[in-house]
Design an enzyme around this catalytic site. Sequence first.
Site, PDB file in Angstrom:
ATOM      1  N   ARG A 121      -8.001 -10.170 -34.215  1.00 56.19           N
ATOM      2  CA  ARG A 121      -9.263 -10.805 -33.844  1.00 56.19           C
ATOM      3  C   ARG A 121      -9.108 -11.488 -32.482  1.00 56.19           C
ATOM      4  O   ARG A 121      -8.986 -12.706 -32.387  1.00 56.19           O
ATOM      5  CB  ARG A 121      -9.671 -11.805 -34.927  1.00 56.19           C
ATOM      6  CG  ARG A 121     -10.178 -11.148 -36.215  1.00 56.19           C
ATOM      7  CD  ARG A 121     -11.562 -10.577 -36.015  1.00 56.19           C
ATOM      8  NE  ARG A 121     -12.031  -9.790 -37.132  1.00 56.19           N
ATOM      9  CZ  ARG A 121     -12.730 -10.284 -38.155  1.00 56.19           C
ATOM     10  NH1 ARG A 121     -12.997 -11.561 -38.205  1.00 56.19           N
ATOM     11  NH2 ARG A 121     -13.151  -9.492 -39.115  1.00 56.19           N
ATOM     12  N   GLN A 126     -12.581  -6.609 -29.532  1.00 54.26           N
ATOM     13  CA  GLN A 126     -13.875  -6.721 -30.189  1.00 54.26           C
ATOM     14  C   GLN A 126     -14.595  -5.389 -30.319  1.00 54.26           C
ATOM     15  O   GLN A 126     -15.237  -5.117 -31.335  1.00 54.26           O
ATOM     16  CB  GLN A 126     -14.758  -7.718 -29.441  1.00 54.26           C
ATOM     17  CG  GLN A 126     -14.365  -9.168 -29.661  1.00 54.26           C
ATOM     18  CD  GLN A 126     -15.287 -10.133 -28.939  1.00 54.26           C
ATOM     19  OE1 GLN A 126     -16.081  -9.732 -28.087  1.00 54.26           O
ATOM     20  NE2 GLN A 126     -15.182 -11.407 -29.263  1.00 54.26           N
ATOM     21  N   ASP A 129     -13.203  -3.347 -33.353  1.00 50.21           N
ATOM     22  CA  ASP A 129     -13.097  -4.048 -34.633  1.00 50.21           C
ATOM     23  C   ASP A 129     -14.060  -3.461 -35.671  1.00 50.21           C
ATOM     24  O   ASP A 129     -15.220  -3.859 -35.753  1.00 50.21           O
ATOM     25  CB  ASP A 129     -13.379  -5.529 -34.411  1.00 50.21           C
ATOM     26  CG  ASP A 129     -13.112  -6.380 -35.642  1.00 50.21           C
ATOM     27  OD1 ASP A 129     -12.833  -5.809 -36.714  1.00 50.21           O
ATOM     28  OD2 ASP A 129     -13.173  -7.616 -35.528  1.00 50.21           O
ATOM     29  N   SER A 132     -15.680  -5.923 -38.307  1.00 50.38           N
ATOM     30  CA  SER A 132     -16.855  -6.658 -37.846  1.00 50.38           C
ATOM     31  C   SER A 132     -18.094  -5.773 -37.803  1.00 50.38           C
ATOM     32  O   SER A 132     -19.166  -6.162 -38.270  1.00 50.38           O
ATOM     33  CB  SER A 132     -16.596  -7.245 -36.452  1.00 50.38           C
ATOM     34  OG  SER A 132     -15.641  -8.279 -36.515  1.00 50.38           O
ATOM     35  N   TYR A 226      -9.242 -15.035 -39.584  1.00 52.69           N
ATOM     36  CA  TYR A 226      -9.588 -14.740 -40.973  1.00 52.69           C
ATOM     37  C   TYR A 226      -9.367 -15.990 -41.828  1.00 52.69           C
ATOM     38  O   TYR A 226      -8.486 -16.811 -41.542  1.00 52.69           O
ATOM     39  CB  TYR A 226      -8.705 -13.620 -41.535  1.00 52.69           C
ATOM     40  CG  TYR A 226      -8.871 -12.290 -40.843  1.00 52.69           C
ATOM     41  CD1 TYR A 226      -9.848 -11.385 -41.241  1.00 52.69           C
ATOM     42  CD2 TYR A 226      -8.042 -11.928 -39.790  1.00 52.69           C
ATOM     43  CE1 TYR A 226      -9.990 -10.161 -40.611  1.00 52.69           C
ATOM     44  CE2 TYR A 226      -8.174 -10.708 -39.147  1.00 52.69           C
ATOM     45  CZ  TYR A 226      -9.152  -9.833 -39.569  1.00 52.69           C
ATOM     46  OH  TYR A 226      -9.293  -8.629 -38.937  1.00 52.69           O
TER      47      TYR A 226
END
Length: 370
Positions: A121, A126, A129, A132, A226
């Site tokens: 993360r 990003q 991911d 997500s 997390y």
Amino acid sequence: MIIGVLKETQKGDKRVAITPKIAQQLIEKGFEVRVQEDAGANSSYKNSDYSKAGASIRTKNDLFKNTDILIKINPFDNKELEKLKKGQIIIAQLFHKSHPNDMQIIAKRGATAYSMDAMPRISRAQDMDVLSSQNNLAGYKAVIKGAYEMTKIFPLMMTAAGTISPARVLVYGVGVAGLQAIATAKRLGAIVEATDIRTETKEQAESLGAKFILVDNNGEESEGGYAKVASEDYAKRQKEAVDKSLFKADLVITTAMVPGRRSPLLITEDQVKHMQNGAVIIDLAAAQGGNCELSVMNKTVIEHGVKIIGTTIAPESVSTNASDLYAKNTFNYIVHLTEGDHFKWDLEDQITDETLIVYNGKIRQNGKIV
């Protein structure tokens, strides 16, 4: 290098890891793309769509025999793992901490495995991911599913016969799925409350219009973005703080998961007994044991007048959008890992280091061969 795109075999999953558009982009990068027959059919992508993009349609056996890289979304099953060739590379969500035996099989086959769910993360990762991108859809779908299952409507409504009070929604876990659930429920007119072990999520929840149920976390911290497993003391204090809202809620959405561990138990059977008759629980953590004690994966059960729906992250129900997002994540990841049409094997890079689980038949852990 030749990329093979496999059809998903997990029950109920209609997604595909690579869409025709992304297949074309990979081909433009110098890769050859081969796709299992009807791999995208359940996501509204026909074989001809892939052919037009420049990919070829092949059988599953052909892909295992004649490709350098195999890509799918869910973990490979044992039959698939046993077909791997020495030197072959697989890219998927492996959930390696929960499936150590699978990693042993991959190692014995002399293959290499990258795990998409192990993506760090960090800002650089990003756009790769998948958790997500898929959880965002899951939060939305959880509210829509809840609206369908409830016997009430979400918004305040003034009628000639009287006023209908807005529904009350409680969200456990203010991660990507939880935030989208809050936003969707608020747009539909519900009164929304939320709770999370990570106090830093309070501002995010409140910015979307939810009341945050604050529990003194007494040093409980997140790990790498997390949530981590809460202490027994925190779990007790959270239960006491949330019970009032839980017992009034019309819809409860639970999203709390800890990578590689059983989902934390947040709602006991005794708590369910005190909930409103006709209330609905959507447990998005059911695949890892569930946040509700009574949840059963892929089943709807009614206990003590409460409907409890155990599901996974649920983006498969909007498979076209989910496949599109997953494929974009995968494309960005492959571009990051490669130079031209070959892998860089940059083990000093954090993204590569944390997602490369098996390297040429050797299992890696914390940057080292084990």
